[in-house]
Design an enzyme around this catalytic site. Structure first.
Site, PDB file in Angstrom:
ATOM      1  N   TRP A  11       0.825  -1.211   0.000  1.00 13.72           N
ATOM      2  CA  TRP A  11       0.000   0.000   0.000  1.00 13.72           C
ATOM      3  C   TRP A  11       0.862   1.264   0.000  1.00 13.72           C
ATOM      4  O   TRP A  11       0.604   2.202  -0.756  1.00 13.72           O
ATOM      5  CB  TRP A  11      -0.970  -0.060   1.185  1.00 13.72           C
ATOM      6  CG  TRP A  11      -2.139   0.888   1.149  1.00 13.72           C
ATOM      7  CD1 TRP A  11      -2.747   1.416   2.257  1.00 13.72           C
ATOM      8  CD2 TRP A  11      -2.850   1.400   0.011  1.00 13.72           C
ATOM      9  NE1 TRP A  11      -3.791   2.227   1.868  1.00 13.72           N
ATOM     10  CE2 TRP A  11      -3.871   2.239   0.509  1.00 13.72           C
ATOM     11  CE3 TRP A  11      -2.717   1.247  -1.366  1.00 13.72           C
ATOM     12  CZ2 TRP A  11      -4.759   2.918  -0.334  1.00 13.72           C
ATOM     13  CZ3 TRP A  11      -3.593   1.933  -2.212  1.00 13.72           C
ATOM     14  CH2 TRP A  11      -4.597   2.744  -1.690  1.00 13.72           C
ATOM     15  N   LYS A 185     -13.291  -5.059   9.047  1.00 14.06           N
ATOM     16  CA  LYS A 185     -13.599  -5.879   7.867  1.00 14.06           C
ATOM     17  C   LYS A 185     -12.554  -6.964   7.651  1.00 14.06           C
ATOM     18  O   LYS A 185     -12.855  -8.008   7.062  1.00 14.06           O
ATOM     19  CB  LYS A 185     -13.789  -5.007   6.623  1.00 14.06           C
ATOM     20  CG  LYS A 185     -12.600  -4.165   6.223  1.00 14.06           C
ATOM     21  CD  LYS A 185     -11.645  -4.838   5.269  1.00 14.06           C
ATOM     22  CE  LYS A 185     -10.363  -4.060   5.167  1.00 14.06           C
ATOM     23  NZ  LYS A 185      -9.360  -4.646   4.291  1.00 14.06           N
ATOM     24  N   ASP A 238     -15.328  -1.617   1.537  1.00 15.53           N
ATOM     25  CA  ASP A 238     -14.083  -2.313   1.842  1.00 15.53           C
ATOM     26  C   ASP A 238     -14.353  -3.758   2.267  1.00 15.53           C
ATOM     27  O   ASP A 238     -13.620  -4.683   1.880  1.00 15.53           O
ATOM     28  CB  ASP A 238     -13.350  -1.546   2.952  1.00 15.53           C
ATOM     29  CG  ASP A 238     -11.871  -1.870   3.006  1.00 15.53           C
ATOM     30  OD1 ASP A 238     -11.396  -2.661   2.181  1.00 15.53           O
ATOM     31  OD2 ASP A 238     -11.186  -1.333   3.895  1.00 15.53           O
ATOM     32  N   THR A 242     -12.843  -7.056   0.215  1.00 15.18           N
ATOM     33  CA  THR A 242     -11.928  -7.909   0.972  1.00 15.18           C
ATOM     34  C   THR A 242     -12.472  -9.332   1.093  1.00 15.18           C
ATOM     35  O   THR A 242     -11.715 -10.298   1.128  1.00 15.18           O
ATOM     36  CB  THR A 242     -11.672  -7.306   2.367  1.00 15.18           C
ATOM     37  OG1 THR A 242     -11.316  -5.945   2.208  1.00 15.18           O
ATOM     38  CG2 THR A 242     -10.546  -8.009   3.081  1.00 15.18           C
ATOM     39  N   ARG A 249      -5.458 -10.280   1.113  1.00 15.08           N
ATOM     40  CA  ARG A 249      -4.577 -11.071   1.984  1.00 15.08           C
ATOM     41  C   ARG A 249      -5.336 -11.740   3.116  1.00 15.08           C
ATOM     42  O   ARG A 249      -5.059 -12.883   3.470  1.00 15.08           O
ATOM     43  CB  ARG A 249      -3.523 -10.158   2.630  1.00 15.08           C
ATOM     44  CG  ARG A 249      -2.316  -9.894   1.785  1.00 15.08           C
ATOM     45  CD  ARG A 249      -1.192  -9.316   2.646  1.00 15.08           C
ATOM     46  NE  ARG A 249      -1.608  -8.068   3.291  1.00 15.08           N
ATOM     47  CZ  ARG A 249      -1.486  -6.873   2.743  1.00 15.08           C
ATOM     48  NH1 ARG A 249      -0.981  -6.740   1.541  1.00 15.08           N
ATOM     49  NH2 ARG A 249      -1.842  -5.793   3.393  1.00 15.08           N
ATOM     50  N   VAL A 273       1.673  -9.052   6.901  1.00 15.31           N
ATOM     51  CA  VAL A 273       0.776  -9.528   7.948  1.00 15.31           C
ATOM     52  C   VAL A 273      -0.671  -9.558   7.455  1.00 15.31           C
ATOM     53  O   VAL A 273      -1.059  -8.767   6.594  1.00 15.31           O
ATOM     54  CB  VAL A 273       0.913  -8.609   9.185  1.00 15.31           C
ATOM     55  CG1 VAL A 273       0.281  -7.253   8.917  1.00 15.31           C
ATOM     56  CG2 VAL A 273       0.316  -9.249  10.417  1.00 15.31           C
TER      57      VAL A 273
END
Lengths: 326, 326
Positions: A11, A185, A238, A242, A249, A273
Site C-alpha cells: 500500500w 472488515k 471495503d 476484501t 490477503r 501480515v
C-alpha cells in the site's frame, strides 16, 4: 511539496506511485534496509507489487528522521503492530499525518489516528481508507476512497493531495467510523476466506457479508462512530472487496485456514501480515468491555487464536436459530 | 403435502430438489414441453443445472391446471415477463403462493407478489428472496434466504416448508422491500459486470456495490419499503453475490456488454433471461414517476436499451464530483 511515506509494503508503494505524478518530492521510508535498497536499485517492489514499474523520481530512505523532516504530508503505512513503537520516533509533527494502516491497538483500544493524535497533538491527523486493493491502484484501475478527519480542513487537504481521475477521494468527518470499518472488515474477511477454503461458495459469503456489516456497525457505534459510515466505501465497500477479491490477503489467510493449514504456519509463510489476526484480538477485547455481541469476530478469534475447528466455527456462525431478520 | 413449482429453470429446479427430501409430493411445471420431457427422462436439467442429479420422486408436468390443483404450496418461478400472462391462468387460488421471481412489472410498477395478490385475493401470498445462486443450492452448499409476507403466519409457513440445515430461512414482514431488493440488484449487477468486462477490477465493483445499495434503498423507500430491509440478506446480501459471483447471469450479461458485444446478441444467446434488462426499464419508469434520482440504473438503462457506450456510461457512474460521502 515533500511527502513522506512510511512503509514500503504494497500500500505504501502503491500510494508513492500514485502521488509521484505531480512533481511533488516523494520519499518512501522502510525499516527493512535490504528491501529498500532492492526497490531503489530495481525500480520495482517485486515482493509486494509484482510487475509494477515505479516512477524514478521516488526517493527511498532507511533514516526515519531524514524522511519526515520538512515533510508537509506524512503517510503512515506500516503494519499496525509497528505503529505504537514508530510513532514516538516521529517527534511532535505539525504537518498533515495520514494513517493508511488498518488496525486497533490492543492495549488502548485506539485506532491508528487515535494513537497519532495522542502522540502529536499539533499534527493535522487524518485517515484514508476504502476498498483499495493496492495492486489495482498501482495498475491505475478506477478506485474510490475516503479521507476522514475530525477537522474538515484537514480532510479537504488530504482529498486535494490524493485525488486523481482514477483515484477519487471523498471526505468524512467520522474518522473513527472510517478506521473501524477498515480494521474490522479484515476480521470478517478471514471468516469469508474460511468459507472459500471449505468450499462453501458465494451464497455463504453473501450471508456472511450481510451479518458482518451489521456486526461492524454495532461495535463501531458502541465505540462512538456514526452508524451510516459503515454503509459507505470505508465500511461496506471495503468489506465487500476484501471478502470477495482473490487479491485480498486476509481472505487468502482464511482460505488456507479453511483448507486445514494451522494459523501459525500460514502467518510464517506470508510476506506481509494479515491484519485481521491481531484485529480479532483487539476487537474482541473492545467488544467485551463495551458489552457488544460479536458472534463472527468471536468465532474468528477462536479459529485463529484458540485453534477452534474451522468447520465447527463456520457452522456456529451460520446456524444460529432462524428468526425474523435483525 | 402437494407442492407445485411453476418454472423449470435453474431456480425452480433447484428448489424442487431441495423440497423433495421430506416425502412431499413435488410437481414441476414447465412451458417448454421438450425441456420438461428431457428433464423427466434424464433425471437432470442439464441446460440450467448442469451436473445435478434430481430426486426421482419429482413429477414433471406441462399441464398447468393439473399441476396447481390441490397444491397446498405453489411456487412461482417463471421469468418475470411470463408472470402477467401466467397468473390469470392459475385461477383464484387459496393456497400459499410464493414468488421466487425477481422483477418489476413495467405497466403497473408492481412486484410479482403484488400481481399475485391482485389476481388471487384469497391466496396467502409471499416472496422468497436472497443471495441464492441456484447451482450452489442444488449442490447443498450452505445458503440463507428470506421468506416475506405481509401476513406473519404465511411467512412462518413458508419458512417451515423450505427451512433445512443447509438452507436457512429467515422471515420478514416487508415483502415489498424484499422483492425490490431482489429485482433492483440485477440492474446494479449488470453495471458490475460491465466493470469486469472493461477490466476495471474489484475496487471499482466495491464502490459500485456501495453506491448501488444506497440507490436501491432510496428507490425502495420511495415505493413504501422499509429502509433496513435493504441492509439484509435480500438486499445487500443478494447484491453482493450477484455483483461478485462468476455464476451470476446478470453480471455475466454485463461482462459481455463490457467486452463490446451488443445487448441484443447477448440476450439471443442466453438460455435464460437476464432479469436486470427488463428491470432497468421498469425501475427507471418507477423512479421517474416518484422523482427519485437513480444514476446507476439510468446508466444501465442507457447502455442496454439505448446503446450508450459502456466505457462512457461507467465513467459517468464513477466520476461524479468528489464531495462528502452521501
Amino acid at each position: 511539496m515533500k511527502v513522506a511515506i512510511l512503509g514500503i509494503g504494497a500500500w505504501g508503494t502503491a500510494l508513492a506511485k500514485l502521488l509521484a505524478d505531480r512533481g511533488d518530492e516523494i520519499w518512501v521510508w522502510g525499516h527493512d534496509a535490504a528491501l529498500v535498497h532492492q526497490v531503489q536499485s530495481s525500480g520495482r517492489n517485486e515482493l509486494f507489487l509484482p510487475g509494477i514499474d515505479l516512477p524514478k523520481t521516488i526517493r527511498y530512505e532507511t533514516d526515519l528522521a531524514r524522511t519526515v523532516q520538512a515533510s508537509e504530508l506524512v503517510v503512515l503505512g506500516v503494519a499496525s503492530r509497528f505503529v505504537r513503537d514508530l510513532v514516538p520516533a516521529l517527534g511532535d509533527l505539525r504537518s498533515i499525518v495520514v494513517s493508511v494502516t488498518k488496525g486497533i491497538d490492543y492495549e488502548s483500544g485506539l485506532t491508528m489516528s487515535g494513537i497519532l493524535a495522542n502522540a502529536m497533538p499539533r499534527a493535522r491527523v487524518a485517515a484514508l481508507s476504502g476498498p483499495t486493493l493496492a495492486l489495482e491502484v498501482a495498475r491505475g484501475i478506477p478506485t474510490a476512497i475516503v479521507a476522514a478527519s475530525q477537522d474538515p480542513g484537514t480532510a479537504n487537504a488530504v482529498q486535494r493531495a490524493f485525488h486523481r481521475p482514477v483515484f477519487r477521494v471523498y471526505t468524512s468527518a467520522d474518522v473513527l467510523g472510517v478506521e473501524l470499518g477498515g480494521a474490522l472488515k479484515n476480521v470478517v474477511a478471514i471468516a469469508a476466506g474460511v468459507c472459500d477454503g471449505l468450499g462453501f461458495g458465494d451464497n455463504s459469503k453473501a450471508a456472511l457479508v450481510t451479518r458482518g456489516i451489521a456486526e461492524m456497525r454495532r461495535l463501531g457505534t458502541a465505540c462512538g462512530a456514526q452508524p451510516e459510515t459503515f454503509s459507505g466505501l470505508s465500511g461496506l465497500g471495503d468489506l465487500t472487496v476484501t471478502c470477495f477479491s482473490r487479491l485480498s490477503r486476509n481472505r487468502g489467510f482464511g482460505e488456507r485456514l479453511g483448507r486445514g493449514e494451522p494459523a501459525s504456519a500460514i502467518l510464517a509463510s506470508m510476506a506481509s501480515v494479515a491484519e485481521g489476526v491481531p484485529t480479532a484480538k483487539s476487537a474482541r477485547s473492545l467488544a467485551r468491555r463495551l458489552g457488544v455481541p460479536i458472534p463472527i469476530i468471536e468465532e474468528v478469534y477462536a479459529m485463529v487464536h484458540e485453534g477452534k475447528d474451522v468447520r465447527r466455527a463456520v457452522i456456529d456462525i451460520t446456524s444460529r436459530e432462524s428468526k425474523p431478520e435483525d
